[in-house]
Design an enzyme around this catalytic site. Structure first.
Site, PDB file in Angstrom:
ATOM      1  N   ASP A  21      -2.039   2.805   1.347  1.00 34.85           N
ATOM      2  CA  ASP A  21      -1.720   2.719   2.763  1.00 34.85           C
ATOM      3  C   ASP A  21      -0.237   3.114   2.892  1.00 34.85           C
ATOM      4  O   ASP A  21       0.495   3.073   1.896  1.00 34.85           O
ATOM      5  CB  ASP A  21      -1.964   1.279   3.224  1.00 34.85           C
ATOM      6  CG  ASP A  21      -1.493   1.021   4.622  1.00 34.85           C
ATOM      7  OD1 ASP A  21      -1.905   1.758   5.525  1.00 34.85           O
ATOM      8  OD2 ASP A  21      -0.695   0.079   4.819  1.00 34.85           O
ATOM      9  N   LEU A  22       0.189   3.493   4.084  1.00 35.21           N
ATOM     10  CA  LEU A  22       1.586   3.936   4.232  1.00 35.21           C
ATOM     11  C   LEU A  22       2.480   2.836   4.803  1.00 35.21           C
ATOM     12  O   LEU A  22       3.278   2.225   4.088  1.00 35.21           O
ATOM     13  CB  LEU A  22       1.634   5.188   5.115  1.00 35.21           C
ATOM     14  CG  LEU A  22       3.013   5.772   5.385  1.00 35.21           C
ATOM     15  CD1 LEU A  22       3.688   6.261   4.119  1.00 35.21           C
ATOM     16  CD2 LEU A  22       2.911   6.942   6.375  1.00 35.21           C
ATOM     17  N   ASP A  23       2.299   2.570   6.104  1.00 38.30           N
ATOM     18  CA  ASP A  23       3.163   1.603   6.786  1.00 38.30           C
ATOM     19  C   ASP A  23       2.939   0.207   6.212  1.00 38.30           C
ATOM     20  O   ASP A  23       1.823  -0.309   6.240  1.00 38.30           O
ATOM     21  CB  ASP A  23       2.847   1.578   8.295  1.00 38.30           C
ATOM     22  CG  ASP A  23       3.198   2.896   8.959  1.00 38.30           C
ATOM     23  OD1 ASP A  23       4.009   3.637   8.399  1.00 38.30           O
ATOM     24  OD2 ASP A  23       2.639   3.170  10.039  1.00 38.30           O
ATOM     25  N   THR A  80       7.677   0.582   8.359  1.00 39.69           N
ATOM     26  CA  THR A  80       7.853   1.176   9.688  1.00 39.69           C
ATOM     27  C   THR A  80       7.350   0.236  10.784  1.00 39.69           C
ATOM     28  O   THR A  80       7.487   0.558  11.966  1.00 39.69           O
ATOM     29  CB  THR A  80       7.113   2.528   9.784  1.00 39.69           C
ATOM     30  OG1 THR A  80       5.879   2.383   9.130  1.00 39.69           O
ATOM     31  CG2 THR A  80       7.904   3.657   9.159  1.00 39.69           C
ATOM     32  N   LYS A  89      -0.823  -4.151  13.065  1.00 42.80           N
ATOM     33  CA  LYS A  89      -0.635  -3.500  11.761  1.00 42.80           C
ATOM     34  C   LYS A  89      -1.932  -2.862  11.265  1.00 42.80           C
ATOM     35  O   LYS A  89      -2.984  -3.517  11.268  1.00 42.80           O
ATOM     36  CB  LYS A  89      -0.117  -4.505  10.731  1.00 42.80           C
ATOM     37  CG  LYS A  89       1.318  -4.896  10.998  1.00 42.80           C
ATOM     38  CD  LYS A  89       1.875  -5.784   9.903  1.00 42.80           C
ATOM     39  CE  LYS A  89       3.335  -6.100  10.212  1.00 42.80           C
ATOM     40  NZ  LYS A  89       3.892  -7.089   9.294  1.00 42.80           N
ATOM     41  N   SER A  95      -4.046   6.341   5.565  1.00 44.82           N
ATOM     42  CA  SER A  95      -3.241   5.700   6.612  1.00 44.82           C
ATOM     43  C   SER A  95      -3.822   5.955   7.989  1.00 44.82           C
ATOM     44  O   SER A  95      -4.388   7.011   8.252  1.00 44.82           O
ATOM     45  CB  SER A  95      -1.817   6.261   6.551  1.00 44.82           C
ATOM     46  OG  SER A  95      -1.094   5.929   7.702  1.00 44.82           O
ATOM     47  N   ALA A  96      -3.642   4.981   8.888  1.00 51.09           N
ATOM     48  CA  ALA A  96      -4.082   5.155  10.276  1.00 51.09           C
ATOM     49  C   ALA A  96      -3.092   6.000  11.073  1.00 51.09           C
ATOM     50  O   ALA A  96      -3.390   6.443  12.179  1.00 51.09           O
ATOM     51  CB  ALA A  96      -4.222   3.785  10.926  1.00 51.09           C
ATOM     52  N   LYS A 125      -9.529   1.684  10.529  1.00 56.17           N
ATOM     53  CA  LYS A 125      -9.756   0.475   9.743  1.00 56.17           C
ATOM     54  C   LYS A 125     -10.093  -0.669  10.717  1.00 56.17           C
ATOM     55  O   LYS A 125      -9.507  -0.689  11.796  1.00 56.17           O
ATOM     56  CB  LYS A 125      -8.485   0.109   8.950  1.00 56.17           C
ATOM     57  CG  LYS A 125      -8.019   1.214   8.003  1.00 56.17           C
ATOM     58  CD  LYS A 125      -6.594   0.964   7.538  1.00 56.17           C
ATOM     59  CE  LYS A 125      -6.046   2.160   6.782  1.00 56.17           C
ATOM     60  NZ  LYS A 125      -4.643   2.024   6.381  1.00 56.17           N
ATOM     61  N   GLU A 153      -2.996  -2.109   0.161  1.00 58.85           N
ATOM     62  CA  GLU A 153      -2.972  -2.314   1.614  1.00 58.85           C
ATOM     63  C   GLU A 153      -2.147  -3.539   2.005  1.00 58.85           C
ATOM     64  O   GLU A 153      -2.085  -4.502   1.244  1.00 58.85           O
ATOM     65  CB  GLU A 153      -4.411  -2.586   2.106  1.00 58.85           C
ATOM     66  CG  GLU A 153      -5.064  -1.473   2.849  1.00 58.85           C
ATOM     67  CD  GLU A 153      -4.467  -1.149   4.193  1.00 58.85           C
ATOM     68  OE1 GLU A 153      -3.648  -1.934   4.696  1.00 58.85           O
ATOM     69  OE2 GLU A 153      -4.788  -0.088   4.748  1.00 58.85           O
ATOM     70  N   ASP A 154      -1.555  -3.494   3.199  1.00 62.34           N
ATOM     71  CA  ASP A 154      -0.830  -4.677   3.687  1.00 62.34           C
ATOM     72  C   ASP A 154      -1.499  -5.292   4.912  1.00 62.34           C
ATOM     73  O   ASP A 154      -1.020  -6.301   5.421  1.00 62.34           O
ATOM     74  CB  ASP A 154       0.611  -4.307   4.068  1.00 62.34           C
ATOM     75  CG  ASP A 154       0.656  -3.512   5.366  1.00 62.34           C
ATOM     76  OD1 ASP A 154      -0.136  -2.552   5.498  1.00 62.34           O
ATOM     77  OD2 ASP A 154       1.452  -3.849   6.245  1.00 62.34           O
TER      78      ASP A 154
END
Ligand code: B16
Ligand code: MG
Length: 219
Positions: free
Chosen positions: A12-14, A20, A48, A117-118, A148, A172-173
């Site tokens: 995942d990115l953010d 971010t 998120k 990522s979304a 997601k 993932e966060d």
């Protein structure tokens, strides 16, 4: 959990690679103010991992406000313009601790690396962080139809990397992201507070805990 070693890592990115969330929060706070709602940090937790469109719908629900499509689209655009200004100065210094070491480890072991990522701004952010070269595939908000917790983003990732889903691991966060990874039949590693992630296979507070010893057990 799959006992075989994993062949690919989907990030995942953010919230995993870069924080971010604080910029999303500031941009959404401004939109919320426009509709007469004071967005809180607690509200932000629900945004998120959620797509831009779904985030606005959540804020409208919280504010108990209905708007027409034209205004809805205007807010989406305005939020993204503000967000892009806020992330303008992102640099490799913003890569979260432990990430660069983990990516280097995976690259050296020839483990395939993908992004799930979304965000529709994923490529811009990876470019600013100078991490593009690590990622063989980038599945982002421009590619997925269902956000997601739907598993689409991760299933597309493992299929593009040509790895069976039970040999994929997801980092993932967001709660919605862990649900998506489990629904996809993958190993789900949560980054954050254990009390929020009882559904994950593993949980670590951040990537500094995923040292070489831990990574070697997974890959
Ligand atoms: P954008 P992730 C998600 O990224 C964020 O967590 C979420 O807060 C944001 O609304 C979503 O991307 C869409 O982002 O407006 O840039 O398209 O955590 O899935 O990497
Ligand atoms: Mg995230």
């Amino acid at each position: 959990m799959n006992k075989k070693k994993h062949l690919c890592a989907l990030f995942d990115l953010d919230g995993v690679i870069v924080d971010t969330a604080k910029f999303h929060f500031l941009a959404w706070k401004k939109i919320a103010k426009n509709i007469g709602y004071e967005l809180t940090h607690e509200d932000n937790e629900h945004l998120k991992g959620v797509s831009r469109q779904d985030s606005l719908n959540i804020i409208l629900d919280l504010a108990n406000v209905t708007i027409d499509l034209e205004v809805f689209n205007h807010y989406l655009l305005q939020k993204n313009n503000d967000y892009l200004l806020l992330i303008q100065s992102l640099s490799p210094n913003d890569i979260l601790p432990g990430i660069s070491e983990a990516l280097t480890f995976l690259k050296e072991r020839r483990i395939k690396i993908g992004l799930g990522s979304a965000s529709r701004n994923a490529k811009i952010i990876l470019q600013k962080l100078q991490l593009m070269d690590y990622f063989e595939v980038i599945i982002d908000g421009n590619i997925v139809i269902k956000g997601k917790p739907d598993p689409e983003v991760f299933l597309k990732g493992c299929s593009a990397l040509n790895v069976p889903k039970d040999r994929c691991i997801v980092f993932e966060d967001a709660f919605a992201g862990i649900l998506a990874a489990k629904e996809a039949g993958m190993t789900a590693v949560a980054l954050g507070d254990k009390k929020f992630f009882s559904n994950a296979d593993f949980c670590f507070s951040d990537f500094t805990q995923l040292n070489i010893k831990v990574l070697s057990n997974l890959f």
